[in-house]
Scaffold this active site. Structure first.
Site, PDB file in Angstrom:
ATOM      1  CE  LYS A  36      -6.596  -5.304  -1.099  1.00 35.05           C
ATOM      2  NZ  LYS A  36      -6.941  -4.532  -2.364  1.00 35.05           N
ATOM      3  CE1 TYR A 256     -11.391 -39.660   0.137  1.00 38.45           C
ATOM      4  CE2 TYR A 256     -10.153 -37.654   0.598  1.00 38.45           C
ATOM      5  CZ  TYR A 256     -11.179 -38.112   1.038  1.00 38.45           C
ATOM      6  OH  TYR A 256     -11.803 -38.176   2.171  1.00 38.45           O
TER       7      TYR A 256
HETATM    8  C1  LIG Z   1      -5.411  -4.239  -2.630  1.00 41.84           C
HETATM    9  C2  LIG Z   1      -5.222  -2.722  -3.306  1.00 41.84           C
HETATM   10  C3  LIG Z   1      -3.892  -2.123  -2.868  1.00 41.84           C
HETATM   11  C4  LIG Z   1      -2.899  -2.795  -2.194  1.00 41.84           C
HETATM   12  O1  LIG Z   1      -2.352  -3.674  -3.324  1.00 41.84           O
HETATM   13  P1  LIG Z   1      -1.198  -4.412  -3.052  1.00 41.84           P
HETATM   14  O2  LIG Z   1      -0.720  -5.012  -4.415  1.00 41.84           O
HETATM   15  O3  LIG Z   1      -1.419  -5.749  -2.146  1.00 41.84           O
HETATM   16  O4  LIG Z   1       0.152  -3.722  -2.584  1.00 41.84           O
HETATM   17  C5  LIG Z   1      -3.784  -0.812  -3.105  1.00 41.84           C
HETATM   18  N1  LIG Z   1      -4.971  -0.074  -3.701  1.00 41.84           N
HETATM   19  C6  LIG Z   1      -6.111  -0.722  -3.995  1.00 41.84           C
HETATM   20  C7  LIG Z   1      -6.933   0.125  -4.715  1.00 41.84           C
HETATM   21  C8  LIG Z   1      -6.535  -1.931  -3.965  1.00 41.84           C
HETATM   22  O5  LIG Z   1      -7.448  -2.443  -4.035  1.00 41.84           O
END
Ligand SMILES: *Cc1c(COP(=O)(O)O)cnc(C)c1O
Length: 365
Positions: A36, A256
């Site tokens: 994702k 800045y």
């Molecule tokens: C993002 C996500 C994962 C992966 O999690 P990590 O901590 O990056 O391994 C797994 N399951 C769900 C439902 C997620 O949203």
């Protein structure tokens, strides 16, 4: 004529593949790849085919649009979407052979209707809220479903799944509570397999790995065991190009608002990376760049496109050289600590305007 951007982000796909294989070998079940958010900012179009070549046959994205991007890159592998399915999306799922994670009764109804429309039984995962109050069937929805099994007519539940809220805190009691809740739920679906572990979940008791683990961050080198040595191979390096070097007198303010003032004759390197590149403004006066392993403190405000480092006394440093901002001396977890966040946010915030170099890319088919 086109010019490469000055700063360089190196992404080691071989390391990602090695991390996936290593995690997969830790348990007897299957291991998905969570890709994702553009594979946590590293480039899903590169990461997904690499994981597929390493043997990964299950991929999770958050959004349908992300799933469509990787669908043609991963052969016949399962591509699953974590987020809620919207009414106009169901036919896109079936058309492209993408599997939804159903998290509510309306979604279940939508998928059952889609099954009738296409005239076949459709696969889905079923997500249960066991403690996070974010996505997944509520206790009330669970009761309704158990009393009306017909709601699932036309759907094959391949996995029941849930998500752990404290997996990185191995001794936290919520892990066991959530495990018991999903096991209780699973009893109503004797043919369905079980999925609950994210990266950190794979480092809890072996039962948490279950049938289908869902690591994301660990694939990309983030430490799934905070406070303990990171067992994964590093993946990302960021080298910021020095585009100006100047010597300043004691009393000179830098950047800045002059939030840093030279106390001695100092040499300041201006690097072409800023908060627009995901190098957070809150790192002001908090981080280090490295030149051949020698630390150079970040001095003054991080600005949009530029950051200044105190390189006083570092020998052999020249205009056009680069400072390591992420790499062996400063991991995403190290930088996260300086920014008061986690390695996930460091990776997903990495900017779009770096020159990107991929090690071990799979040739496009
Ligand atoms: C993002 C996500 C994962 C992966 O999690 P990590 O901590 O990056 O391994 C797994 N399951 C769900 C439902 C997620 O949203």
């Amino acid at each position: 004529m086109s010019f490469a951007p000055p700063s360089l982000l190196t992404i080691d796909l071989d390391a990602i593949a090695a991390n996936w294989r290593w995690l997969d070998a830790r348990h007897p079940g299957q291991t998905a790849g969570v890709v994702k958010a553009n594979a946590y900012g590293l480039g899903a179009a590169y990461v997904a085919p690499k994981l597929f070549a390493a043997g990964c046959r299950n991929f999770f994205t958050a959004h349908l649009a992300e799933a469509l991007t990787i669908r043609p890159l991963v052969g016949q592998a399962n591509v699953m979407v974590l987020h809620a399915m919207l009414p106009d999306e169901a036919e896109v799922f079936t058309h492209h052979g993408i599997t939804p994670v159903l998290s509510s009764l309306p979604e279940i109804a939508l998928w059952a209707t889609e099954g009738k429309r296409v005239g076949r039984v459709l696969p889905a995962l079923l997500q249960v809220d066991t403690g996070m109050s974010r996505l997944g069937l509520s206790a009330e929805e669970t009761r309704v479903l158990f009393n009306n099994p017909d709601l699932l007519t036309g759907i094959t539940i391949t996995h029941v799944m849930t998500h752990l809220m404290n997996a990185e805190i191995s001794e936290h009691p919520s892990n066991e509570t959530q495990y018991q809740r999903i096991r209780t739920f699973q009893r109503q679906f004797p043919d369905a397999r079980l999925s609950l572990a994210n990266s950190s979940g794979l480092f809890l008791a072996p039962k948490f790995a279950a049938d289908l683990a869902r690591p994301g961050a660990a694939l990309y080198g983030v430490n799934p065991t905070p406070g303990r040595l990171n067992p994964l191979t590093p993946v990302v390096q960021l080298h910021g190009k020095i585009i100006a070097l100047r010597d300043v007198e004691p009393g000179t303010e830098v950047g800045y608002n002059g939030v840093w003032t030279a106390r001695r004759p100092s040499r300041i390197a201006t690097v072409a990376v800023g908060y627009a590149d995901g190098y957070f403004r809150c790192l002001t006066n908090q981080a280090f760049g490295y030149f051949d392993g020698t630390p150079a403190p970040l001095v003054g405000r991080v600005s949009m496109d530029l950051t200044t480092f105190d390189v006083t006394g570092i020998a052999n440093l020249n205009l056009g050289d680069s400072l390591e901002l992420l790499g062996p001396h400063c991991t995403p977890d190290n930088l996260a600590q300086a920014a008061n966040t986690n390695g996930y946010e460091i990776l997903t915030a990495l900017g779009a305007r770096y020159q990107r170099h991929y090690i071990g890319a799979v040739p496009a088919t």
